[in-house]
Design a protein around this motif. Sequence first.
Motif, PDB file in Angstrom:
ATOM      1  N   LEU A 165       0.823  -1.207   0.000  1.00 33.67           N
ATOM      2  CA  LEU A 165       0.000   0.000   0.000  1.00 33.67           C
ATOM      3  C   LEU A 165       0.863   1.267   0.000  1.00 33.67           C
ATOM      4  CD1 LEU A 165      -2.917  -1.004   2.417  1.00 33.67           C
ATOM      5  CD2 LEU A 165      -2.979  -0.790  -0.073  1.00 33.67           C
ATOM      6  N   THR A 166       1.918   1.255   0.801  1.00 33.56           N
ATOM      7  CA  THR A 166       2.813   2.410   0.849  1.00 33.56           C
ATOM      8  C   THR A 166       3.483   2.628  -0.503  1.00 33.56           C
ATOM      9  OG1 THR A 166       3.246   2.015   3.196  1.00 33.56           O
ATOM     10  CG2 THR A 166       4.807   3.413   2.023  1.00 33.56           C
ATOM     11  N   TYR A 167       3.964   1.567  -1.116  1.00 39.38           N
ATOM     12  CA  TYR A 167       4.607   1.665  -2.427  1.00 39.38           C
ATOM     13  C   TYR A 167       3.620   2.202  -3.462  1.00 39.38           C
ATOM     14  CZ  TYR A 167       6.621   0.246  -6.876  1.00 39.38           C
ATOM     15  OH  TYR A 167       7.083   0.235  -8.164  1.00 39.38           O
ATOM     16  N   THR A 168       2.413   1.669  -3.466  1.00 39.03           N
ATOM     17  CA  THR A 168       1.396   2.105  -4.425  1.00 39.03           C
ATOM     18  C   THR A 168       1.047   3.574  -4.209  1.00 39.03           C
ATOM     19  OG1 THR A 168       0.489  -0.131  -4.459  1.00 39.03           O
ATOM     20  CG2 THR A 168      -0.909   1.621  -5.312  1.00 39.03           C
ATOM     21  N   PHE A 169       0.858   3.970  -2.960  1.00 43.10           N
ATOM     22  CA  PHE A 169       0.511   5.351  -2.644  1.00 43.10           C
ATOM     23  C   PHE A 169       1.624   6.307  -3.068  1.00 43.10           C
ATOM     24  CE2 PHE A 169       0.859   8.894   0.392  1.00 43.10           C
ATOM     25  CZ  PHE A 169      -0.321   9.551   0.092  1.00 43.10           C
ATOM     26  N   PHE A 170       2.872   6.015  -2.695  1.00 38.68           N
ATOM     27  CA  PHE A 170       3.976   6.916  -3.031  1.00 38.68           C
ATOM     28  C   PHE A 170       4.266   6.935  -4.520  1.00 38.68           C
ATOM     29  CE2 PHE A 170       5.134   6.754   1.542  1.00 38.68           C
ATOM     30  CZ  PHE A 170       5.084   8.128   1.757  1.00 38.68           C
ATOM     31  N   ARG A 171       4.078   5.820  -5.190  1.00 38.82           N
ATOM     32  CA  ARG A 171       4.282   5.795  -6.646  1.00 38.82           C
ATOM     33  C   ARG A 171       3.244   6.673  -7.329  1.00 38.82           C
ATOM     34  NH1 ARG A 171       4.607   0.639 -10.707  1.00 38.82           N
ATOM     35  NH2 ARG A 171       5.096   1.861 -12.534  1.00 38.82           N
ATOM     36  N   SER A 172       2.009   6.574  -6.881  1.00 36.66           N
ATOM     37  CA  SER A 172       0.950   7.411  -7.432  1.00 36.66           C
ATOM     38  C   SER A 172       1.221   8.884  -7.139  1.00 36.66           C
ATOM     39  CB  SER A 172      -0.396   7.004  -6.837  1.00 36.66           C
ATOM     40  OG  SER A 172      -1.406   7.887  -7.232  1.00 36.66           O
ATOM     41  N   MET A 173       1.655   9.175  -5.918  1.00 33.58           N
ATOM     42  CA  MET A 173       1.963  10.549  -5.540  1.00 33.58           C
ATOM     43  C   MET A 173       3.149  11.070  -6.351  1.00 33.58           C
ATOM     44  SD  MET A 173       2.527  12.123  -1.724  1.00 33.58           S
ATOM     45  CE  MET A 173       4.181  11.505  -1.483  1.00 33.58           C
ATOM     46  N   GLU A 174       4.156  10.243  -6.552  1.00 32.22           N
ATOM     47  CA  GLU A 174       5.324  10.631  -7.334  1.00 32.22           C
ATOM     48  C   GLU A 174       4.937  10.918  -8.784  1.00 32.22           C
ATOM     49  OE1 GLU A 174       9.869   9.047  -7.855  1.00 32.22           O
ATOM     50  OE2 GLU A 174       8.280   7.556  -7.802  1.00 32.22           O
ATOM     51  N   GLU A 175       4.059  10.119  -9.338  1.00 29.17           N
ATOM     52  CA  GLU A 175       3.595  10.334 -10.710  1.00 29.17           C
ATOM     53  C   GLU A 175       2.812  11.650 -10.808  1.00 29.17           C
ATOM     54  OE1 GLU A 175       0.775   8.017 -13.871  1.00 29.17           O
ATOM     55  OE2 GLU A 175       2.047   6.807 -12.555  1.00 29.17           O
ATOM     56  N   ASP A 176       1.986  11.933  -9.810  1.00 27.00           N
ATOM     57  CA  ASP A 176       1.246  13.197  -9.798  1.00 27.00           C
ATOM     58  C   ASP A 176       2.199  14.388  -9.728  1.00 27.00           C
ATOM     59  OD1 ASP A 176      -1.101  11.782  -9.904  1.00 27.00           O
ATOM     60  OD2 ASP A 176      -1.558  11.983  -7.759  1.00 27.00           O
ATOM     61  N   VAL A 177       3.224  14.282  -8.897  1.00 30.43           N
ATOM     62  CA  VAL A 177       4.211  15.355  -8.783  1.00 30.43           C
ATOM     63  C   VAL A 177       4.958  15.524 -10.104  1.00 30.43           C
ATOM     64  CG1 VAL A 177       6.381  16.009  -7.655  1.00 30.43           C
ATOM     65  CG2 VAL A 177       4.474  15.185  -6.283  1.00 30.43           C
ATOM     66  N   LEU A 178       5.286  14.421 -10.756  1.00 29.60           N
ATOM     67  CA  LEU A 178       5.958  14.484 -12.050  1.00 29.60           C
ATOM     68  C   LEU A 178       5.092  15.196 -13.084  1.00 29.60           C
ATOM     69  CD1 LEU A 178       8.349  13.640 -13.877  1.00 29.60           C
ATOM     70  CD2 LEU A 178       7.058  11.566 -14.359  1.00 29.60           C
ATOM     71  N   HIS A 179       3.802  14.834 -13.146  1.00 34.14           N
ATOM     72  CA  HIS A 179       2.884  15.486 -14.085  1.00 34.14           C
ATOM     73  C   HIS A 179       2.757  16.981 -13.778  1.00 34.14           C
ATOM     74  CE1 HIS A 179       1.554  12.057 -16.388  1.00 34.14           C
ATOM     75  NE2 HIS A 179       1.341  11.366 -15.282  1.00 34.14           N
TER      76      HIS A 179
END
Length: 165
Positions: A44-58
């Motif tokens: 869950l932590t990996y999924t959440f941070f990956r999603s957050m990282e992708e949002d920050v990248l966009h």
Amino acid sequence: SADDTELVAEVGGIAYLRASRKVWAMRIIVVMTFIVVSVIVTVLTYTFFRSMEEDVLHQSFAELSTMLVAGTSQSLDKKASSTKALSKTYTGILGVQRESGPANHSPLVMECAISSWPNVTLPGHNEIGSTMLDVSHSRAAVFAPLLWGEAAALEWEVYAVENAL
């Protein structure tokens, strides 16, 4: 074995042996629960941070793109304004000369007045053009008329060579 049974009977009997097995079973259940919970939390932590990282990248990409477009637009606006200023400068010089007559202008301006387009020499082009380069942050300001046909191009080239500064 027989020795183990005698030892268990001396220490606490069969009840102790059963209780000991239950304790070990509970320990195994607790350890397995910790492992499963750890795996779930990690995923869950990996999924959440990956999603957050992708949002920050966009978001970062969108901000940089906006800055790039705004900078390019501003640069093009400066260049267009400088070109318009250069055009209006020559329109002013050549427009005034036609109205006021030959006494008020240099021979170079008067020569430009009697020439026909595109065979003209723009007085002060180097000085005025270099100032426009500074203002617009451009690399070159050139006089390049659009010529139709090979005869017009040859005529202009002959004029340009003869009147080169």
